[in-house]
Design a protein around this motif. Sequence first.
Motif, PDB file in Angstrom:
ATOM      1  N   LEU A 194     -28.357 -12.390  65.625  1.00 13.12           N
ATOM      2  CA  LEU A 194     -29.649 -12.562  66.300  1.00 13.12           C
ATOM      3  C   LEU A 194     -30.330 -13.852  65.837  1.00 13.12           C
ATOM      4  N   MET A 195     -30.359 -14.071  64.531  1.00  8.46           N
ATOM      5  CA  MET A 195     -31.007 -15.277  64.009  1.00  8.46           C
ATOM      6  C   MET A 195     -30.268 -16.535  64.443  1.00  8.46           C
ATOM      7  N   GLY A 196     -28.942 -16.487  64.406  1.00  3.52           N
ATOM      8  CA  GLY A 196     -28.168 -17.667  64.759  1.00  3.52           C
ATOM      9  C   GLY A 196     -28.314 -18.072  66.214  1.00  3.52           C
ATOM     10  N   ARG A 197     -28.582 -17.105  67.084  1.00  2.00           N
ATOM     11  CA  ARG A 197     -28.670 -17.401  68.510  1.00  2.00           C
ATOM     12  C   ARG A 197     -30.104 -17.499  69.022  1.00  2.00           C
ATOM     13  N   LEU A 198     -31.070 -17.404  68.124  1.00  2.00           N
ATOM     14  CA  LEU A 198     -32.469 -17.435  68.544  1.00  2.00           C
ATOM     15  C   LEU A 198     -32.908 -18.861  68.852  1.00  2.00           C
ATOM     16  N   ASN A 199     -33.416 -19.062  70.045  1.00  2.00           N
ATOM     17  CA  ASN A 199     -33.935 -20.372  70.433  1.00  2.00           C
ATOM     18  C   ASN A 199     -35.372 -20.525  69.952  1.00  2.00           C
ATOM     19  N   ALA A 200     -35.677 -21.632  69.342  1.00  2.00           N
ATOM     20  CA  ALA A 200     -37.027 -21.921  68.862  1.00  2.00           C
ATOM     21  C   ALA A 200     -37.405 -23.313  69.363  1.00  2.00           C
ATOM     22  N   PRO A 201     -38.718 -23.561  69.556  1.00  2.00           N
ATOM     23  CA  PRO A 201     -39.847 -22.711  69.211  1.00  2.00           C
ATOM     24  C   PRO A 201     -40.113 -21.623  70.259  1.00  2.00           C
ATOM     25  N   LEU A 202     -40.837 -20.594  69.810  1.00  2.00           N
ATOM     26  CA  LEU A 202     -41.249 -19.504  70.686  1.00  2.00           C
ATOM     27  C   LEU A 202     -42.540 -19.885  71.410  1.00  2.00           C
ATOM     28  N   PRO A 203     -42.846 -19.252  72.535  1.00  2.00           N
ATOM     29  CA  PRO A 203     -44.086 -19.594  73.243  1.00  2.00           C
ATOM     30  C   PRO A 203     -45.346 -19.100  72.539  1.00  2.00           C
ATOM     31  N   SER A 204     -45.224 -18.110  71.675  1.00  2.00           N
ATOM     32  CA  SER A 204     -46.398 -17.492  71.059  1.00  2.00           C
ATOM     33  C   SER A 204     -46.648 -17.998  69.646  1.00  2.00           C
ATOM     34  N   ARG A 205     -47.847 -18.464  69.399  1.00  2.00           N
ATOM     35  CA  ARG A 205     -48.244 -18.875  68.052  1.00  2.00           C
ATOM     36  C   ARG A 205     -48.198 -17.703  67.085  1.00  2.00           C
ATOM     37  N   TRP A 206     -48.761 -16.576  67.505  1.00  2.00           N
ATOM     38  CA  TRP A 206     -48.890 -15.450  66.589  1.00  2.00           C
ATOM     39  C   TRP A 206     -47.577 -14.735  66.353  1.00  2.00           C
ATOM     40  N   LEU A 207     -46.676 -14.715  67.321  1.00  2.00           N
ATOM     41  CA  LEU A 207     -45.351 -14.165  67.069  1.00  2.00           C
ATOM     42  C   LEU A 207     -44.573 -15.090  66.136  1.00  2.00           C
ATOM     43  N   PHE A 262     -44.606  -3.320  67.684  1.00  2.00           N
ATOM     44  CA  PHE A 262     -45.455  -3.784  66.578  1.00  2.00           C
ATOM     45  C   PHE A 262     -46.419  -2.673  66.151  1.00  2.00           C
ATOM     46  N   HIS A 263     -47.022  -2.013  67.132  1.00  2.00           N
ATOM     47  CA  HIS A 263     -47.979  -0.949  66.844  1.00  2.00           C
ATOM     48  C   HIS A 263     -47.313   0.195  66.078  1.00  2.00           C
ATOM     49  N   ARG A 264     -46.104   0.552  66.458  1.00  2.00           N
ATOM     50  CA  ARG A 264     -45.419   1.688  65.832  1.00  2.00           C
ATOM     51  C   ARG A 264     -45.038   1.402  64.384  1.00  2.00           C
ATOM     52  N   VAL A 265     -44.780   0.145  64.032  1.00  2.00           N
ATOM     53  CA  VAL A 265     -44.367  -0.158  62.645  1.00  2.00           C
ATOM     54  C   VAL A 265     -45.530  -0.676  61.798  1.00  2.00           C
ATOM     55  N   GLY A 266     -46.754  -0.531  62.304  1.00  2.00           N
ATOM     56  CA  GLY A 266     -47.914  -0.877  61.497  1.00  2.00           C
ATOM     57  C   GLY A 266     -48.339  -2.328  61.539  1.00  2.00           C
ATOM     58  N   LEU A 267     -47.838  -3.113  62.490  1.00  2.00           N
ATOM     59  CA  LEU A 267     -48.225  -4.521  62.611  1.00  2.00           C
ATOM     60  C   LEU A 267     -49.308  -4.671  63.684  1.00  2.00           C
ATOM     61  N   ASP A 268     -50.349  -3.875  63.574  1.00  2.00           N
ATOM     62  CA  ASP A 268     -51.399  -3.874  64.596  1.00  2.00           C
ATOM     63  C   ASP A 268     -52.161  -5.186  64.658  1.00  2.00           C
ATOM     64  N   ALA A 269     -52.462  -5.776  63.513  1.00  2.00           N
ATOM     65  CA  ALA A 269     -53.221  -7.027  63.517  1.00  2.00           C
ATOM     66  C   ALA A 269     -52.469  -8.103  64.281  1.00  2.00           C
ATOM     67  N   GLU A 270     -51.168  -8.214  64.019  1.00  2.00           N
ATOM     68  CA  GLU A 270     -50.357  -9.196  64.736  1.00  2.00           C
ATOM     69  C   GLU A 270     -50.286  -8.863  66.219  1.00  2.00           C
ATOM     70  N   ALA A 271     -50.150  -7.573  66.535  1.00  2.00           N
ATOM     71  CA  ALA A 271     -50.072  -7.163  67.934  1.00  2.00           C
ATOM     72  C   ALA A 271     -51.339  -7.539  68.691  1.00  2.00           C
ATOM     73  N   ARG A 272     -52.492  -7.314  68.055  1.00  2.00           N
ATOM     74  CA  ARG A 272     -53.761  -7.618  68.723  1.00  2.00           C
ATOM     75  C   ARG A 272     -53.910  -9.117  68.968  1.00  2.00           C
ATOM     76  N   MET A 273     -53.519  -9.933  67.999  1.00  2.00           N
ATOM     77  CA  MET A 273     -53.658 -11.382  68.168  1.00  2.00           C
ATOM     78  C   MET A 273     -52.668 -11.932  69.202  1.00  2.00           C
ATOM     79  N   ILE A 274     -51.463 -11.371  69.255  1.00  2.00           N
ATOM     80  CA  ILE A 274     -50.507 -11.786  70.284  1.00  2.00           C
ATOM     81  C   ILE A 274     -51.047 -11.425  71.664  1.00  2.00           C
ATOM     82  N   ALA A 275     -51.668 -10.256  71.776  1.00  2.00           N
ATOM     83  CA  ALA A 275     -52.233  -9.825  73.056  1.00  2.00           C
ATOM     84  C   ALA A 275     -53.352 -10.756  73.503  1.00  2.00           C
TER      85      ALA A 275
END
Length: 586
Positions: free
Chosen positions: A126-139, A566-579
């Motif tokens: 997954l890491m080796g094939r991930l294209n960067a940069p991503l469109p989202s600052r917060w992600l 994100f919400h299910r694993v407790g990353l709510d702050a990040e989820a809210r900012m991405i939204a």
Amino acid sequence: MLALVAGAAIAQERPESILPPGFNETTPPPPVDRTPPRAQPNPTAPGPTPFTPPLSPDESAELTDNSLADETAGTPAPVDPAALANYELPSYARRSLDRVGIIGAADGGLPANGFGTTQGRFLEILMGRLNAPLPSRWLSIALRRTLASQLDTPAGVNGADFAAERAWLLVRMGESQVARAVVQAVDPDNSTPKLREAAMQAALATGDPGLVCPVADAALAGPHDRAWVLMAAICAGLSGVAGEGGRQIEAARKTGVARGIDLLLADKVVGTSSKRRAVTIEWDSVSQLTAWRYGLATATATEIPEPLFATVAPRVQFWRAQAPMLDARTRAGAAELAAAQGVLSSTALIDLFGEIDEAEEGSSAEAGVARDLRSAYSESDRAQRIAAMTRLWDEPRGARGQYARLILTSQAVGALPPASDAEADRLIASMLSAGIDGRAARWRSLVSSGGDGWAMLTLADRFGGTFGRGDVRRYGGGARGDTQRKRQMFFAALAGLGRVDPSAMESLAGDLAVDLTRDNSWTRAIDRAAGRGEPATVVLLAAVGMQTANWHGVSADAFYRIIAAFHRVGLDAEARMIAVEALTRL
């Protein structure tokens, strides 16, 4: 999509050029393997210099006094490699490969078991094939945090190799400084060919060739790229051994290891650490910037012609923004791009323009931005402060530049007392672009219900309640951007955060054409990772699901799955900012 990803093999072939392919791309590359390739043998490369311990004081005295000792008296005994390694790094200071990273959970990193039971080979692919940069600052910020965290090495992979994959992805994201730190989190005697290649890339991205010196001999001892021959010469020069670096550079010149500007830049790095002749770098005949040229030019504070930056991928601008050896004005444009990507914080961006304001009284564009920023902070009249912010927001033509300006003004807006204002939506967007949700919440009673400001504050609310069909449909998409897509993303985010009345979910999804039940290999993978409580796996899979040039390519269906995971694993702050970011940038 993931079935193809998981089944792919990572290529291990080295190119003949000094650097791997992909650096020169001006647009995001196709989903091909990005693992640092394994080097090929180079029969002309010199082997490592054997270690010879210095003479003891007694031995030196014997030789100086021309004593009658036999000819073996001054010959040192063979050195036990294990004893030497323990001398260089005592056992109590050695770090285990079972857990690698630079940020512990107590300092803001993810839990050590963040990858849970997911197999390491799958994560590496997954890491080796991930294209960067991503469109989202917060992600992007969440992914950087994940890759930098002190995480248990997953099953089935070597800890040093797994760290190499993390560092190489960070380099491609533009996170050069964090990549260097991840490389340095592995003891040099635990390095592997893959980690050494990642170290080379991090060294060039940071303009710090000394990073590879602890592993240069190990690299030369096996199959290696030509770049290692020149790096060995650079390390010899940095070591302070008189003339050694220059001799190795001359040997490289004679054997044709490199030529032209690539060799001259290496010679210049060696020259900066000795009294060798000065080396002049001419760029007239250079039509392409490479990582090698960028890294060594930056290391020697050699100015690179601005047009050459148009020949490289965006990550090079992000590297440039973090280069402390460059002056603030040179880094300003790159710093705005880096802040929009999440590589630089709002504080770092503001400080950079503050430095420009203090140092320059001229009429350059950068000085003008700095003066407007000062006015946004210091004008006594509120209207004048907001007018200065508006000038900053309206000046850039591109969407990325406009978002960067929201980040630049975020702290100044946060210092304003809440009041009704025609620019309230953008003032709120500015604060939330930097995560200042507490101060932004004070504006809630002052924004129009159903507008952009209202929707962003609704998503950013840490204690948000449940919304019915009428509440969700109240948002009309605002006055700017793609209103229909924004309405879809607003609903998808609320649903992912668990804030939509279950009885209204199906009808709203139908009204807004958002498929909350889409089923494919990626949705199953991220749902399973969330169900197992694996935040690191969730973040990585979220990044895989958001590989597109900009926010317009992110579907509401995928967005719902990302926010929900994100919400299910407790990353709510990040989820809210991405939204919130989705509404700001669409």
